[in-house]
Design a protein around this motif. Structure first.
Motif, mmCIF file in Angstrom:
data_model
loop_
_atom_site.group_PDB
_atom_site.id
_atom_site.type_symbol
_atom_site.label_atom_id
_atom_site.label_comp_id
_atom_site.label_asym_id
_atom_site.label_seq_id
_atom_site.Cartn_x
_atom_site.Cartn_y
_atom_site.Cartn_z
ATOM 1 N N CYS A 15 0.921 -1.086 -0.049
ATOM 2 C CA CYS A 15 0.017 -0.061 0.028
ATOM 3 C C CYS A 15 0.803 1.256 -0.032
ATOM 4 C CB CYS A 15 -0.875 -0.030 1.169
ATOM 5 S SG CYS A 15 -2.266 1.363 1.320
ATOM 6 N N GLN B 147 3.909 1.422 -1.242
ATOM 7 C CA GLN B 147 4.448 1.443 -2.644
ATOM 8 C C GLN B 147 3.275 2.275 -3.666
ATOM 9 O OE1 GLN B 147 5.723 -2.397 -3.440
ATOM 10 N NE2 GLN B 147 7.477 -2.259 -2.054
ATOM 11 N N ASP B 148 2.184 1.634 -3.357
ATOM 12 C CA ASP B 148 1.196 2.300 -4.417
ATOM 13 C C ASP B 148 1.228 3.768 -4.132
ATOM 14 O OD1 ASP B 148 0.587 -0.159 -5.287
ATOM 15 O OD2 ASP B 148 -1.298 -0.607 -4.197
ATOM 16 N N ALA C 279 0.467 3.679 -12.110
ATOM 17 C CA ALA C 279 0.108 4.036 -10.462
ATOM 18 C C ALA C 279 -1.294 3.818 -10.128
ATOM 19 C CB ALA C 279 0.414 5.513 -10.267
ATOM 20 N N GLN D 9 -2.088 0.055 -10.580
ATOM 21 C CA GLN D 9 -1.494 -0.868 -9.501
ATOM 22 C C GLN D 9 -2.257 -0.796 -8.497
ATOM 23 O OE1 GLN D 9 2.987 -0.548 -9.021
ATOM 24 N NE2 GLN D 9 2.597 0.190 -7.179
ATOM 25 N N LEU D 10 -2.750 0.223 -7.957
ATOM 26 C CA LEU D 10 -3.511 0.200 -6.763
ATOM 27 C C LEU D 10 -4.872 -0.357 -6.896
ATOM 28 C CD1 LEU D 10 -4.529 1.347 -3.717
ATOM 29 C CD2 LEU D 10 -5.609 3.280 -5.128
ATOM 30 N N HIS E 224 -4.523 -4.322 -6.688
ATOM 31 C CA HIS E 224 -4.613 -4.734 -5.384
ATOM 32 C C HIS E 224 -5.921 -4.865 -4.444
ATOM 33 C CE1 HIS E 224 0.196 -3.416 -5.070
ATOM 34 N NE2 HIS E 224 -0.105 -4.862 -5.398
#
Length: 282
Positions: free
Chosen positions: A66, A68-69, A122, A125-126, A129
């Motif tokens: 998280c 990193q996101d 970006a 990616q979130l 997850h």
């Protein structure tokens, strides 16, 4: 499962469409509007992000993925700082900024990116997850009825089937690994996302061909978007447009520029003929 019955196609176009598979080694598939209804993405996946991003951040805030996101989103916001309405995100090392303020900024930034249809890594990616938590319990990846039978047929013919989508590779695998047809990942040979390049750029398709170690002309790219099919064609790939229920209508110019499919099965005229005969017998 979404239904997309094969249409009765005119015989004069069947030969041209079926010839798309001549000397083809790789089938490269888009997802949204091609393998999966746009409505699933627009009405299920994206609203899930909007409705749950704040709660997700609350639960996972201190976890490394998280964090990193969040950093990726902060850097993206910095890159977009000249854009109207962009929401900047404070640096995680900024001790003067409290956690709630930072979370609020992340949520607003995510919503701004989605509102502006930004297909940036970006954000993807979130989203990937977040969907990982939801698939298997709250979500099942929707597929058109012709998708799995045709992928299986391509595989029996010795062709590899790969995916190229704006959604992250992680999100792609979640969708196909938790689909309404079960886990179909073993049928897929590769996945590409915007890390290899934008889908509207010619170089992206050149890079995919190089990565797959085939000539561009040995790849057939199927998508619902002419802005993607055009650069693929410029890169030397064979391209066709897939028209599904709910997809954006094509102009006459676009229809004359590309071969048009309403079902993957149309790539095999004899399969279409069998479907028509079965329909007539009912």
């Amino acid at each position: 499962m979404s239904s997309s019955p094969p249409p009765k196609r005119r015989k004069e176009v069947e030969s041209a469409i079926s010839s798309l598979q001549n000397d083809t080694k790789i089938i490269l598939l888009d997802i949204e509007g091609t393998t999966t209804p746009i409505t699933f993405v627009a009405d299920v996946l994206f609203p899930y992000i909007r409705e749950n991003v704040a709660e997700y951040l609350d639960v996972h805030w201190k976890e490394e993925p998280c964090q990193q996101d969040i950093e990726a989103l902060r850097l993206q916001a910095e890159s977009d700082k000249a854009a109207e309405g962009v929401v900047s995100i404070p640096d995680l090392c900024d001790k003067e900024c409290d956690e709630k303020t930072m979370k609020d900024a992340v949520v607003k930034s995510v919503l701004w990116l989605m509102d502006n249809d930004r297909k940036v890594t970006a954000l993807k990616q979130l989203q990937g997850h977040m969907w990982q938590e939801a698939y298997g319990s709250k979500l099942k990846g929707d597929l058109y009825e012709d998708v799995v039978p045709c992928i299986k047929r391509w595989k029996t013919e010795g062709k590899d089937v790969c995916i190229y989508s704006s959604g992250s590779v992680h999100a792609q695998k979640l969708l196909f690994g938790n689909s309404v047809e079960g886990d179909i990942l073993p049928l897929l040979s590769g996945h590409y996302d915007t890390k290899i390049g934008a889908k509207v750029e010619k170089d992206s398709y050149t890079q995919i061909a190089e990565d797959l170690q085939v000539e561009p002309g040995e790849i057939l790219f199927l998508t619902d978007v002419t802005r993607e099919a055009r650069p693929a064609k410029e890169a030397g790939l064979k391209s066709a447009i897939v028209v599904r229920p709910g997809n954006k209508a094509l102009s006459q110019e676009e229809k004359s520029e590309f071969d048009i499919l309403e079902s993957f099965k149309e790539l095999w005229p004899e399969w279409e003929d069998q479907s028509d005969e079965q329909e007539d017998d009912k």
